[in-house]
Design a protein around this motif. Structure first.
Motif, PDB file in Angstrom:
ATOM      1  N   ASN A 242      16.253   3.108   3.059  1.00  0.00           N
ATOM      2  CA  ASN A 242      17.016   3.853   4.075  1.00  0.00           C
ATOM      3  C   ASN A 242      16.242   5.038   4.647  1.00  0.00           C
ATOM      4  OD1 ASN A 242      17.020   5.475   1.858  1.00  0.00           O
ATOM      5  ND2 ASN A 242      19.226   5.720   1.704  1.00  0.00           N
ATOM      6  N   ALA A 243      14.971   5.184   4.250  1.00  0.00           N
ATOM      7  CA  ALA A 243      14.159   6.303   4.750  1.00  0.00           C
ATOM      8  C   ALA A 243      13.134   5.823   5.774  1.00  0.00           C
ATOM      9  CB  ALA A 243      13.454   6.999   3.584  1.00  0.00           C
ATOM     10  N   LEU A 244      13.461   4.752   6.496  1.00  0.00           N
ATOM     11  CA  LEU A 244      12.543   4.179   7.477  1.00  0.00           C
ATOM     12  C   LEU A 244      12.273   5.153   8.617  1.00  0.00           C
ATOM     13  CD1 LEU A 244      11.013   1.704   8.623  1.00  0.00           C
ATOM     14  CD2 LEU A 244      13.157   1.036   9.724  1.00  0.00           C
ATOM     15  N   THR A 245      10.983   5.327   8.953  1.00  0.00           N
ATOM     16  CA  THR A 245      10.613   6.220  10.051  1.00  0.00           C
ATOM     17  C   THR A 245       9.732   5.531  11.092  1.00  0.00           C
ATOM     18  OG1 THR A 245       8.699   7.027   8.808  1.00  0.00           O
ATOM     19  CG2 THR A 245      10.746   8.273   8.596  1.00  0.00           C
ATOM     20  N   ASN A 246       8.836   4.636  10.674  1.00  0.00           N
ATOM     21  CA  ASN A 246       7.907   3.994  11.605  1.00  0.00           C
ATOM     22  C   ASN A 246       7.834   2.489  11.361  1.00  0.00           C
ATOM     23  OD1 ASN A 246       7.338   6.701  12.076  1.00  0.00           O
ATOM     24  ND2 ASN A 246       5.244   6.262  12.665  1.00  0.00           N
ATOM     25  N   GLN A 247       7.629   1.737  12.431  1.00  0.00           N
ATOM     26  CA  GLN A 247       7.446   0.291  12.334  1.00  0.00           C
ATOM     27  C   GLN A 247       6.107  -0.097  12.944  1.00  0.00           C
ATOM     28  OE1 GLN A 247      10.648  -1.883  14.111  1.00  0.00           O
ATOM     29  NE2 GLN A 247      12.029  -1.616  12.373  1.00  0.00           N
ATOM     30  N   VAL A 248       5.377  -0.950  12.241  1.00  0.00           N
ATOM     31  CA  VAL A 248       4.121  -1.497  12.744  1.00  0.00           C
ATOM     32  C   VAL A 248       4.340  -2.985  12.970  1.00  0.00           C
ATOM     33  CG1 VAL A 248       1.717  -2.037  12.213  1.00  0.00           C
ATOM     34  CG2 VAL A 248       2.659   0.209  11.613  1.00  0.00           C
ATOM     35  N   ILE A 249       4.185  -3.429  14.210  1.00  0.00           N
ATOM     36  CA  ILE A 249       4.363  -4.845  14.549  1.00  0.00           C
ATOM     37  C   ILE A 249       3.045  -5.373  15.106  1.00  0.00           C
ATOM     38  CG2 ILE A 249       5.611  -6.508  15.952  1.00  0.00           C
ATOM     39  CD1 ILE A 249       7.998  -4.640  15.940  1.00  0.00           C
ATOM     40  N   LEU A 250       2.500  -6.369  14.443  1.00  0.00           N
ATOM     41  CA  LEU A 250       1.250  -6.996  14.863  1.00  0.00           C
ATOM     42  C   LEU A 250       1.559  -8.415  15.335  1.00  0.00           C
ATOM     43  CD1 LEU A 250      -0.870  -5.749  11.846  1.00  0.00           C
ATOM     44  CD2 LEU A 250      -1.196  -5.052  14.211  1.00  0.00           C
ATOM     45  N   ASN A 251       1.318  -8.662  16.618  1.00  0.00           N
ATOM     46  CA  ASN A 251       1.586  -9.969  17.215  1.00  0.00           C
ATOM     47  C   ASN A 251       0.300 -10.790  17.367  1.00  0.00           C
ATOM     48  OD1 ASN A 251       4.434  -9.557  17.647  1.00  0.00           O
ATOM     49  ND2 ASN A 251       3.887  -8.161  19.313  1.00  0.00           N
ATOM     50  N   TYR A 252       0.479 -12.079  17.569  1.00  0.00           N
ATOM     51  CA  TYR A 252      -0.632 -13.016  17.782  1.00  0.00           C
ATOM     52  C   TYR A 252      -1.662 -12.930  16.647  1.00  0.00           C
ATOM     53  CZ  TYR A 252       1.474 -13.077  22.413  1.00  0.00           C
ATOM     54  OH  TYR A 252       2.363 -13.193  23.440  1.00  0.00           O
ATOM     55  N   VAL A 253      -1.154 -12.968  15.439  1.00  0.00           N
ATOM     56  CA  VAL A 253      -2.003 -12.871  14.247  1.00  0.00           C
ATOM     57  C   VAL A 253      -2.497 -14.259  13.851  1.00  0.00           C
ATOM     58  CG1 VAL A 253      -2.065 -12.288  11.794  1.00  0.00           C
ATOM     59  CG2 VAL A 253      -0.860 -10.791  13.415  1.00  0.00           C
ATOM     60  N   ASN A 254      -3.822 -14.375  13.679  1.00  0.00           N
ATOM     61  CA  ASN A 254      -4.405 -15.625  13.187  1.00  0.00           C
ATOM     62  C   ASN A 254      -4.258 -15.755  11.677  1.00  0.00           C
ATOM     63  OD1 ASN A 254      -6.485 -14.924  15.709  1.00  0.00           O
ATOM     64  ND2 ASN A 254      -5.853 -17.057  15.567  1.00  0.00           N
ATOM     65  N   ASP A 255      -4.660 -14.709  10.993  1.00  0.00           N
ATOM     66  CA  ASP A 255      -4.551 -14.715   9.537  1.00  0.00           C
ATOM     67  C   ASP A 255      -4.608 -13.281   9.010  1.00  0.00           C
ATOM     68  OD1 ASP A 255      -7.243 -13.896   9.473  1.00  0.00           O
ATOM     69  OD2 ASP A 255      -7.951 -15.946   9.388  1.00  0.00           O
ATOM     70  N   TYR A 256      -4.380 -13.151   7.735  1.00  0.00           N
ATOM     71  CA  TYR A 256      -4.434 -11.845   7.078  1.00  0.00           C
ATOM     72  C   TYR A 256      -4.802 -12.069   5.628  1.00  0.00           C
ATOM     73  CZ  TYR A 256       0.109 -13.289   5.299  1.00  0.00           C
ATOM     74  OH  TYR A 256       1.121 -13.992   4.702  1.00  0.00           O
ATOM     75  N   GLU A 257      -5.267 -11.033   4.979  1.00  0.00           N
ATOM     76  CA  GLU A 257      -5.589 -11.121   3.556  1.00  0.00           C
ATOM     77  C   GLU A 257      -5.440  -9.755   2.910  1.00  0.00           C
ATOM     78  OE1 GLU A 257      -9.609 -12.273   2.804  1.00  0.00           O
ATOM     79  OE2 GLU A 257     -10.437 -11.002   4.383  1.00  0.00           O
ATOM     80  N   VAL A 258      -5.186  -9.782   1.612  1.00  0.00           N
ATOM     81  CA  VAL A 258      -5.048  -8.553   0.827  1.00  0.00           C
ATOM     82  C   VAL A 258      -6.219  -8.496  -0.150  1.00  0.00           C
ATOM     83  CG1 VAL A 258      -3.612  -7.287  -0.807  1.00  0.00           C
ATOM     84  CG2 VAL A 258      -2.537  -8.593   1.034  1.00  0.00           C
ATOM     85  N   LEU A 259      -6.954  -7.403  -0.108  1.00  0.00           N
ATOM     86  CA  LEU A 259      -8.151  -7.262  -0.928  1.00  0.00           C
ATOM     87  C   LEU A 259      -7.969  -6.138  -1.937  1.00  0.00           C
ATOM     88  CD1 LEU A 259     -10.834  -7.459   1.919  1.00  0.00           C
ATOM     89  CD2 LEU A 259      -9.922  -9.343   0.553  1.00  0.00           C
ATOM     90  N   ASP A 260      -8.211  -6.440  -3.205  1.00  0.00           N
ATOM     91  CA  ASP A 260      -8.226  -5.402  -4.232  1.00  0.00           C
ATOM     92  C   ASP A 260      -9.548  -4.659  -4.182  1.00  0.00           C
ATOM     93  OD1 ASP A 260      -5.735  -5.617  -6.003  1.00  0.00           O
ATOM     94  OD2 ASP A 260      -6.351  -7.703  -5.832  1.00  0.00           O
ATOM     95  N   TRP A 261      -9.594  -3.503  -4.821  1.00  0.00           N
ATOM     96  CA  TRP A 261     -10.787  -2.655  -4.745  1.00  0.00           C
ATOM     97  C   TRP A 261     -12.026  -3.328  -5.318  1.00  0.00           C
ATOM     98  CZ3 TRP A 261     -13.194  -1.594  -9.298  1.00  0.00           C
ATOM     99  CH2 TRP A 261     -12.439  -1.639 -10.467  1.00  0.00           C
ATOM    100  N   TRP A 262     -11.851  -4.319  -6.180  1.00  0.00           N
ATOM    101  CA  TRP A 262     -13.022  -4.978  -6.769  1.00  0.00           C
ATOM    102  C   TRP A 262     -13.503  -6.188  -5.953  1.00  0.00           C
ATOM    103  CZ3 TRP A 262      -8.261  -4.862  -9.474  1.00  0.00           C
ATOM    104  CH2 TRP A 262      -7.511  -6.022  -9.396  1.00  0.00           C
ATOM    105  N   HIS A 263     -12.780  -6.536  -4.896  1.00  0.00           N
ATOM    106  CA  HIS A 263     -13.162  -7.700  -4.101  1.00  0.00           C
ATOM    107  C   HIS A 263     -14.454  -7.426  -3.327  1.00  0.00           C
ATOM    108  CE1 HIS A 263     -12.903 -11.013  -1.240  1.00  0.00           C
ATOM    109  NE2 HIS A 263     -11.974 -11.543  -2.009  1.00  0.00           N
TER     110      HIS A 263
END
Length: 291
Positions: A242-263
């Motif tokens: 309930n403390a929402l302040t900002n929204q980030v919307i990324l359109n036309y996305v091909n792909d995404y990935e999450v990288l840990d610090w050791w990657h």
């Protein structure tokens, strides 16, 4: 076989002795083995078993905080691979500063890269990218490549208050470490608890400033035409929805990935110049630097 009264007596007496012996074992505090033994055992520990070894007892954990342990691990499993940063090569590894960080990164360039464990990979895919929720954005930037845009969000785990017992245990462990080991900061890691969300899109999206805010929700949906993805990230001043302040919307996305610090593709200081195509630029907001 029919038992006589004497046999019954001996059998009952034997059961009582066994029960008493088991109770004594449970009440026993265990055997405190010399630290040298744990160092010897540590030489046979494989990289994927370090966490389990460290959890055995205080002595085994202490061993994993020493330079001797990490130097031996590096010498045993180091293997040159193309693209490995110079900082992780043998002529640089005489430095003890952030030694643990460098050895772990080296292992992910060579040792772990050669071992594809299907169960491990599937577990990672199940918990990402939603593992980023309740993390704080400490850095964001974007760059342009060949007809595509890359957006980056560095999200750091919010530290929680540990209970008094855990704090006291850690204090006792570190008291065993001499001043030289502490001063050299063998276990220092400025990227500890950090993950990087890397998004590739065919079009630029104007984004609000969310550094310092906490990611509350993340959703991935298909755009009309079913060809591209839409990522929606909702940030707030706390981890409460309930403390929402900002929204980030990324359109036309091909792909995404999450990288840990050791990657290997995580942008450390010694790799950031090699992560992007020649001629591309990294756009940082003012006063933004790596922590």
């Amino acid at each position: 076989m029919k038992l006589f009264p004497l046999d019954l007596f001996h059998k009952k007496h034997s059961r009582n002795q066994k029960k008493k012996s088991n109770e004594e074992i449970r009440e026993c505090n265990g055997i405190d083995y010399p630290l040298d033994i744990w160092f010897i055992i540590s030489e046979y520990i494989k990289p994927e078993a370090i966490g389990k070894f460290a959890c055995i007892c205080r002595s085994s954990y202490y061993v994993t905080t020493t330079a001797k342990f990490w130097f031996h691990l590096y010498k045993t499993y180091y293997k040159f691979v193309p693209g490995i940063p110079e900082r992780l090569q043998p002529h640089w590894m005489v430095l003890r500063h952030e030694l643990r960080l460098c050895v772990i990164r080296t292992l992910h360039y060579s040792y772990f890269a050669e071992r594809s464990i299907s169960n491990y990979v599937s577990q990672l895919q199940q918990r990402e990218p939603h593992s980023l929720v309740k993390r704080q954005c400490s850095l964001m930037w974007h760059k342009t490549g060949l007809n595509r845009w890359y957006f980056f969000f560095k999200l750091k785990e919010i530290s929680r208050i540990c209970n008094g017992t855990l704090i006291q245990q850690n204090k006792n462990i570190y008291e065993q470490m001499n001043d030289v080991e502490r001063a050299e900061k063998i276990n220092g890691n400025p990227e500890e608890g950090c993950k990087l969300l890397r998004v590739r899109s065919v079009k630029y999206s104007k984004l609000p400033f969310v550094i310092g805010l906490i990611l509350q929700k993340l959703s991935v949906t298909l755009m009309p035409g079913l060809k591209y993805l839409r990522l929606k990230l909702e940030f707030g001043t706390s981890d409460l929805p309930n403390a929402l302040t900002n929204q980030v919307i990324l359109n036309y996305v091909n792909d995404y990935e999450v990288l840990d610090w050791w990657h290997p593709r995580y942008p450390h200081q010694d790799t950031i110049s090699h992560l992007y195509e020649i001629g591309s630029t990294v756009h940082l907001t003012s006063n933004d630097t790596w922590e």
